[in-house]
Design an enzyme around this catalytic site. Structure first.
Site, PDB file in Angstrom:
ATOM      1  N   ASP A  84       0.814  -1.218   0.000  1.00 43.65           N
ATOM      2  CA  ASP A  84       0.000   0.000   0.000  1.00 43.65           C
ATOM      3  C   ASP A  84       0.847   1.267   0.000  1.00 43.65           C
ATOM      4  OD1 ASP A  84      -1.968  -1.875   0.381  1.00 43.65           O
ATOM      5  OD2 ASP A  84      -2.854  -0.897   2.134  1.00 43.65           O
ATOM      6  N   ASP A  85       0.182   2.336  -0.367  1.00 45.88           N
ATOM      7  CA  ASP A  85       0.635   3.728  -0.175  1.00 45.88           C
ATOM      8  C   ASP A  85       1.665   4.213  -1.198  1.00 45.88           C
ATOM      9  OD1 ASP A  85      -0.996   3.429   1.985  1.00 45.88           O
ATOM     10  OD2 ASP A  85       0.505   3.877   3.509  1.00 45.88           O
ATOM     11  N   HIS A 134      -6.195   3.238  -3.683  1.00 47.27           N
ATOM     12  CA  HIS A 134      -6.060   3.441  -2.221  1.00 47.27           C
ATOM     13  C   HIS A 134      -6.316   4.912  -1.868  1.00 47.27           C
ATOM     14  CE1 HIS A 134      -4.976   2.013   1.703  1.00 47.27           C
ATOM     15  NE2 HIS A 134      -3.828   2.656   1.791  1.00 47.27           N
ATOM     16  N   HIS A 138      -4.955   9.391   0.947  1.00 39.98           N
ATOM     17  CA  HIS A 138      -5.024   8.591   2.167  1.00 39.98           C
ATOM     18  C   HIS A 138      -5.888   9.207   3.259  1.00 39.98           C
ATOM     19  CE1 HIS A 138      -3.654   5.478   4.982  1.00 39.98           C
ATOM     20  NE2 HIS A 138      -3.233   4.852   3.906  1.00 39.98           N
ATOM     21  N   HIS A 224       3.740  -2.255   3.072  1.00 40.12           N
ATOM     22  CA  HIS A 224       3.816  -0.914   2.485  1.00 40.12           C
ATOM     23  C   HIS A 224       5.150  -0.752   1.773  1.00 40.12           C
ATOM     24  CE1 HIS A 224       0.810  -0.746   5.667  1.00 40.12           C
ATOM     25  NE2 HIS A 224       0.257   0.249   4.997  1.00 40.12           N
TER      26      HIS A 224
END
Ligand code: NI
Length: 273
Positions: A84-85, A134, A138, A224
Site C-alpha cells: 500500500d501507499d 487506495h 489517504h 507498504h
C-alpha cells in the site's frame, strides 16, 4: 452479508491517531477485531472457484502484462502479498525482488504518488501485478460525504488510467474503513487483509518478517512499499513462503471471482469448498 466485516466501525475512534501516524494500517492494539480473527471472503456462496487445476489469469484489457496461467488457489497454497501507499522510491527495487521469485503481488496506490511516479505504475502492470485504488491522499473515507469519497476515488482511478491505460480492479480504503453506502455503490471489490505485518509501525525488517509468518493458505498480507525496512524484508518472506510451497498471486487470482461492493479479508484455499 456485508456487515460481516465488523471491525470497520472500530476504526472510526482511532482515526485521529492513525492520521497522525500517516500510515496505511490500523493500530492493532485498538483494532482487536481482525488481528486474531480470519475474515472470511464475503462471496455470497455463489461464485464458482477453480474447477480445473489451472485457470487463466484475469487481465482484462491489458495490452502490456505478459500472459500467464495463474495457479488454482482452491487446489494449491496461495498467498496475496499486497503493498500500500506507493508507488515510491523503493518500489523499483521491490519489483526486481518479486521478479526474482516469479511472484505476483497487488499494489494499492495513492493517487498523488501515481502522479509523481507514473513509470513505476507502468512497470508494475508490465510485470503482471494487480493495481488497486487506495484513494488520492489517504484520507479516511468515513470522515467525508459519500459524494466526496466517490470524487476522491474517481480522481485516483483517473490518475491510474492515465498512467497505465486502464482502471484499477480493486479498492482498499485507508485504515480498512469505508461507509456501508459507499461500499455498496462501488463497481469493484474491496480488498482488505487478514495478516498485518505492522511494517509501517515497527519499520523493522526482522519484525516484518516475523509477522508475515502468520500467513496461512488464502491469506492477504498487508505491507507498504514506501518503507525501506519493508523492501529489505520481502526476500526473506518470499523465501520462507516459497519453502512452504506457497504460490504468490494477485488478490483477484486469490479470491477467484470477487464481486463488486464486497469486502474480502482473504481468498480461497485448498479444501475450502
Ligand atoms: Ni494505506
Amino acid at each position: 452479508m456485508t456487515s460481516r466485516f465488523a471491525p470497520v466501525h472500530l476504526v472510526i475512534g482511532t482515526a485521529l491517531v492513525l492520521a497522525l501516524a500517516g500510515c496505511g494500517a490500523p493500530l492493532s492494539e485498538n483494532w482487536s477485531g481482525y488481528k486474531h480473527t480470519v475474515v472470511p471472503p464475503e462471496d455470497g456462496g455463489s461464485a464458482p472457484v477453480g474447477s480445473a487445476n489451472l485457470q487463466p489469469s484475469q487481465e482484462p484489457g491489458s495490452g502490456t502484462a505478459p500472459a500467464r496461467v495463474a495457479p488454482d488457489c482452491s487446489a494449491v497454497k496461495c498467498v496475496a502479498l499486497t503493498f500500500d501507499d506507493g508507488p515510491g522510491i523503493y518500489t523499483p527495487e521491490l519489483l526486481k525482488i518479486l521478479d526474482d521469485y516469479d511472484a505476483k503481488a497487488t499494489f494499492f496506490l495513492i493517487g498523488e504518488n501515481v502522479a509523481k511516479h507514473p513509470q513505476t505504475v507502468k512497470d508494475e502492470v508490465a510485470a503482471g501485478h494487480e493495481i488497486g485504488n487506495h484513494t488520492w491522499s489517504h484520507k479516511d473515507l468515513t470522515k467525508m460525504s459519500v459524494s466526496a469519497a466517490q470524487r476522491d476515488l474517481k480522481k485516483t482511478d483517473d490518475a491510474i488510467e492515465k498512467a497505465i491505460g486502464e482502471k484499477p480492479t480493486l479498492v482498499r480504503p485507508p485504515f480498512g474503513a469505508i461507509p456501508p453506502s459507499l461500499k455498496k455503490a462501488l463497481a469493484v471489490p474491496i480488498a482488505l487483509w487478514n495478516v498485518d505485518t505492522l511494517d509501517w509501525k515497527t519499520r523493522d525488517t526482522k519484525k516484518t518478517i516475523n509477522n508475515a509468518e502468520q500467513t496461512t493458505p488464502g491469506s492477504i498480507v498487508l505491507m507498504h512499499d514506501i518503507h525501506e525496512s519493508t523492501i529489505k524484508a520481502v526476500p526473506s518472506i518470499l523465501k520462507d513462503l516459497k519453502a512452504q510451497d506457497y504460490h504468490f498471486v494477485t488478490v483477484t487470482e486469490l479470491i477467484g471471482h470477487p464481486n463488486p461492493g464486497i469486502g474480502y479479508g482473504m481468498g480461497q484455499y485448498p479444501g475450502k469448498k
